[in-house]
Design a protein around this motif. Structure first.
Motif, PDB file in Angstrom:
ATOM      1  N   ASP A 261       0.836  -1.195   0.000  1.00 59.10           N
ATOM      2  CA  ASP A 261       0.000   0.000   0.000  1.00 59.10           C
ATOM      3  C   ASP A 261       0.872   1.247   0.000  1.00 59.10           C
ATOM      4  O   ASP A 261       2.108   1.171  -0.070  1.00 59.10           O
ATOM      5  N   ARG A 262       0.246   2.409   0.090  1.00 56.91           N
ATOM      6  CA  ARG A 262       0.985   3.667   0.004  1.00 56.91           C
ATOM      7  C   ARG A 262       1.907   3.885   1.197  1.00 56.91           C
ATOM      8  O   ARG A 262       2.812   4.724   1.148  1.00 56.91           O
ATOM      9  N   ARG A 263       1.679   3.166   2.289  1.00 59.46           N
ATOM     10  CA  ARG A 263       2.550   3.254   3.465  1.00 59.46           C
ATOM     11  C   ARG A 263       3.611   2.159   3.465  1.00 59.46           C
ATOM     12  O   ARG A 263       4.284   1.934   4.445  1.00 59.46           O
ATOM     13  N   ASN A 264       3.724   1.457   2.346  1.00 60.94           N
ATOM     14  CA  ASN A 264       4.715   0.401   2.160  1.00 60.94           C
ATOM     15  C   ASN A 264       4.455  -0.813   3.042  1.00 60.94           C
ATOM     16  O   ASN A 264       5.387  -1.523   3.428  1.00 60.94           O
ATOM     17  N   ASN A 265       3.181  -1.056   3.338  1.00 64.06           N
ATOM     18  CA  ASN A 265       2.808  -2.277   4.045  1.00 64.06           C
ATOM     19  C   ASN A 265       2.437  -3.344   3.019  1.00 64.06           C
ATOM     20  O   ASN A 265       1.658  -3.079   2.101  1.00 64.06           O
ATOM     21  N   PRO A 266       2.965  -4.562   3.157  1.00 68.98           N
ATOM     22  CA  PRO A 266       2.558  -5.625   2.228  1.00 68.98           C
ATOM     23  C   PRO A 266       1.106  -5.992   2.439  1.00 68.98           C
ATOM     24  O   PRO A 266       0.705  -6.350   3.546  1.00 68.98           O
ATOM     25  N   ARG A 267       0.298  -5.882   1.373  1.00 68.55           N
ATOM     26  CA  ARG A 267      -1.141  -6.103   1.490  1.00 68.55           C
ATOM     27  C   ARG A 267      -1.611  -7.384   0.827  1.00 68.55           C
ATOM     28  O   ARG A 267      -2.501  -8.049   1.327  1.00 68.55           O
ATOM     29  N   CYS A 268      -1.030  -7.722  -0.329  1.00 67.99           N
ATOM     30  CA  CYS A 268      -1.501  -8.883  -1.083  1.00 67.99           C
ATOM     31  C   CYS A 268      -0.312  -9.654  -1.650  1.00 67.99           C
ATOM     32  O   CYS A 268       0.599  -9.055  -2.215  1.00 67.99           O
ATOM     33  N   VAL A 269      -0.351 -10.959  -1.496  1.00 73.23           N
ATOM     34  CA  VAL A 269       0.653 -11.841  -2.101  1.00 73.23           C
ATOM     35  C   VAL A 269      -0.038 -12.729  -3.128  1.00 73.23           C
ATOM     36  O   VAL A 269      -0.915 -13.519  -2.776  1.00 73.23           O
ATOM     37  N   PHE A 270       0.349 -12.572  -4.379  1.00 73.99           N
ATOM     38  CA  PHE A 270      -0.202 -13.369  -5.476  1.00 73.99           C
ATOM     39  C   PHE A 270       0.788 -14.480  -5.771  1.00 73.99           C
ATOM     40  O   PHE A 270       1.960 -14.234  -6.053  1.00 73.99           O
ATOM     41  N   GLU A 271       0.319 -15.715  -5.723  1.00 69.79           N
ATOM     42  CA  GLU A 271       1.195 -16.883  -5.776  1.00 69.79           C
ATOM     43  C   GLU A 271       0.774 -17.799  -6.919  1.00 69.79           C
ATOM     44  O   GLU A 271      -0.411 -18.082  -7.090  1.00 69.79           O
ATOM     45  N   SER A 272       1.768 -18.275  -7.687  1.00 70.90           N
ATOM     46  CA  SER A 272       1.428 -19.095  -8.852  1.00 70.90           C
ATOM     47  C   SER A 272       2.595 -19.990  -9.241  1.00 70.90           C
ATOM     48  O   SER A 272       3.760 -19.683  -8.946  1.00 70.90           O
ATOM     49  N   THR A 273       2.270 -21.087  -9.908  1.00 73.04           N
ATOM     50  CA  THR A 273       3.286 -21.941 -10.525  1.00 73.04           C
ATOM     51  C   THR A 273       3.162 -21.936 -12.046  1.00 73.04           C
ATOM     52  O   THR A 273       3.865 -22.685 -12.728  1.00 73.04           O
ATOM     53  N   GLU A 274       2.274 -21.097 -12.574  1.00 76.17           N
ATOM     54  CA  GLU A 274       2.046 -21.053 -14.018  1.00 76.17           C
ATOM     55  C   GLU A 274       3.145 -20.247 -14.725  1.00 76.17           C
ATOM     56  O   GLU A 274       3.602 -19.223 -14.199  1.00 76.17           O
ATOM     57  N   PRO A 275       3.556 -20.685 -15.929  1.00 77.69           N
ATOM     58  CA  PRO A 275       4.647 -20.003 -16.651  1.00 77.69           C
ATOM     59  C   PRO A 275       4.407 -18.518 -16.882  1.00 77.69           C
ATOM     60  O   PRO A 275       5.363 -17.735 -16.877  1.00 77.69           O
ATOM     61  N   ILE A 276       3.150 -18.116 -17.101  1.00 79.75           N
ATOM     62  CA  ILE A 276       2.900 -16.701 -17.364  1.00 79.75           C
ATOM     63  C   ILE A 276       3.328 -15.831 -16.192  1.00 79.75           C
ATOM     64  O   ILE A 276       3.722 -14.675 -16.363  1.00 79.75           O
ATOM     65  N   VAL A 277       3.306 -16.389 -14.993  1.00 78.94           N
ATOM     66  CA  VAL A 277       3.731 -15.653 -13.795  1.00 78.94           C
ATOM     67  C   VAL A 277       5.203 -15.905 -13.500  1.00 78.94           C
ATOM     68  O   VAL A 277       5.972 -14.960 -13.271  1.00 78.94           O
ATOM     69  N   THR A 278       5.617 -17.167 -13.510  1.00 81.40           N
ATOM     70  CA  THR A 278       7.003 -17.477 -13.151  1.00 81.40           C
ATOM     71  C   THR A 278       7.990 -16.846 -14.126  1.00 81.40           C
ATOM     72  O   THR A 278       9.043 -16.331 -13.707  1.00 81.40           O
ATOM     73  N   GLU A 279       7.662 -16.867 -15.411  1.00 82.96           N
ATOM     74  CA  GLU A 279       8.562 -16.266 -16.401  1.00 82.96           C
ATOM     75  C   GLU A 279       8.582 -14.749 -16.276  1.00 82.96           C
ATOM     76  O   GLU A 279       9.637 -14.116 -16.460  1.00 82.96           O
ATOM     77  N   TRP A 280       7.431 -14.148 -15.974  1.00 86.80           N
ATOM     78  CA  TRP A 280       7.403 -12.695 -15.782  1.00 86.80           C
ATOM     79  C   TRP A 280       8.240 -12.295 -14.572  1.00 86.80           C
ATOM     80  O   TRP A 280       8.994 -11.309 -14.625  1.00 86.80           O
ATOM     81  N   VAL A 281       8.138 -13.059 -13.489  1.00 84.17           N
ATOM     82  CA  VAL A 281       8.939 -12.764 -12.292  1.00 84.17           C
ATOM     83  C   VAL A 281      10.429 -12.886 -12.609  1.00 84.17           C
ATOM     84  O   VAL A 281      11.236 -12.031 -12.210  1.00 84.17           O
ATOM     85  N   ASP A 282      10.820 -13.928 -13.343  1.00 86.94           N
ATOM     86  CA  ASP A 282      12.231 -14.084 -13.731  1.00 86.94           C
ATOM     87  C   ASP A 282      12.703 -12.905 -14.570  1.00 86.94           C
ATOM     88  O   ASP A 282      13.810 -12.372 -14.358  1.00 86.94           O
ATOM     89  N   ASP A 283      11.897 -12.486 -15.519  1.00 87.24           N
ATOM     90  CA  ASP A 283      12.271 -11.366 -16.388  1.00 87.24           C
ATOM     91  C   ASP A 283      12.435 -10.079 -15.585  1.00 87.24           C
ATOM     92  O   ASP A 283      13.391  -9.324 -15.803  1.00 87.24           O
ATOM     93  N   ARG A 284      11.489  -9.817 -14.687  1.00 85.87           N
ATOM     94  CA  ARG A 284      11.568  -8.593 -13.885  1.00 85.87           C
ATOM     95  C   ARG A 284      12.786  -8.638 -12.971  1.00 85.87           C
ATOM     96  O   ARG A 284      13.470  -7.627 -12.791  1.00 85.87           O
ATOM     97  N   PHE A 285      13.076  -9.793 -12.399  1.00 91.00           N
ATOM     98  CA  PHE A 285      14.234  -9.919 -11.524  1.00 91.00           C
ATOM     99  C   PHE A 285      15.524  -9.641 -12.290  1.00 91.00           C
ATOM    100  O   PHE A 285      16.382  -8.867 -11.837  1.00 91.00           O
TER     101      PHE A 285
END
Length: 265
Positions: free
Chosen positions: A224-248
């Motif tokens: 959130d705007r106060r830098n508190n973690p609000r939501c964790v989206f979790e997946s094993t699907e390539p569309i997410v795992t590959e995007w996370v790898d690319d961003r990293f």
């Protein structure tokens, strides 16, 4: 014909849950009006009136005393059910998607179909923190990649436990987090500098969302705007795992090692 031409029909169908229920019921099998009254829990007068409205729009026809959905009626129903699914998805993932869009994270919209969400609430404000901590602690003998816009003791302890269990950890933080780590979490910073299995990078730009990758599990964390973690989206699907790898990889490419930043300071 434009999209506006279908507004009246869409408004008509959306105007009553009974209308949707009747169209949905007729999609399954043709029915007589008397059968529909029991199936959708409506009066016969209401059912007859709705069937008349459907016939005016050519969504149903009457044959052998039973009403049947036409091909156009089927398409209307399918489109409406898709809309309901999308609205339900927006209700579930709205806050997460809005927080990521606010910081221009760039997560593909279709990724929302491919994972589960842990959400901090008033009753459980630490739900997101607890889930990330759990994922870190479970990372024995794993290769862990993470990006974090904050530093807290729970994450430091969980990362230390993972390292003790044989994990290799790569972490990207920004300059503010690096300064906080050095000034307030000395032992954790020393381990990050001295442990061969820990590599910490410092991004020159502020980090405003979190990433986590362990084996085939990838997470995206919205803050959130106060830098508190609000939501964790979790997946094993390539569309997410590959995007996370690319961003990293993109963040690492622009970052410097923590050791170099500390020496410079």
């Amino acid at each position: 014909m434009t999209a506006d031409d279908g507004h009246d029909g869409a408004q008509y169908l959306a105007g009553s849950p009974v209308r949707v229920s009747i169209l949905r019921t007729l999609r399954r099998e043709p029915r007589r009006p008397a059968d529909l009254t029991d199936a959708v829990d409506a009066t016969r007068t209401t059912v007859q009136r709705i069937l008349g409205g459907f016939r005016e729009r050519d969504w149903v026809v009457k044959r052998d005393a039973a009403y049947r959905v036409t091909p156009t009626g089927k398409r209307v129903h399918e489109a409406y059910e898709t809309l309901l699914d999308e609205v339900a998805l927006a209700d579930r993932y709205g806050r997460f998607a809005a927080d990521l869009e606010r910081v221009d994270a760039g997560l593909p919209p279709e990724a929302l179909d491919a994972g589960e969400l842990t959400v901090a609430t008033d009753r459980n404000p630490l739900a997101a923190v607890d889930r990330l901590t759990e994922l870190l602690r479970e990372g024995r003998d794993a290769e862990i990649r993470a990006v974090s816009p904050i530093v807290i003791q729970q994450f430091n302890r969980a990362a230390a436990a993972a390292l003790d269990a044989g994990a290799e950890v790569e972490l990207v933080i920004d300059r503010d987090v690096a300064e906080t780590s050095v000034s307030e979490f000395g032992p954790a910073t020393d381990r990050a500098l001295d442990d061969d299995d820990a590599t910490v990078y410092v991004s020159p730009e502020p980090i405003e969302y979190g990433l986590f990758k362990r084996d085939d599990v990838a997470c995206v964390t919205a803050y959130d705007r106060r830098n508190n973690p609000r939501c964790v989206f979790e997946s094993t699907e390539p569309i997410v795992t590959e995007w996370v790898d690319d961003r990293f990889e993109s963040l690492v490419a622009d970052a410097r090692r923590l050791s170099a930043v500390v020496e410079e300071a």
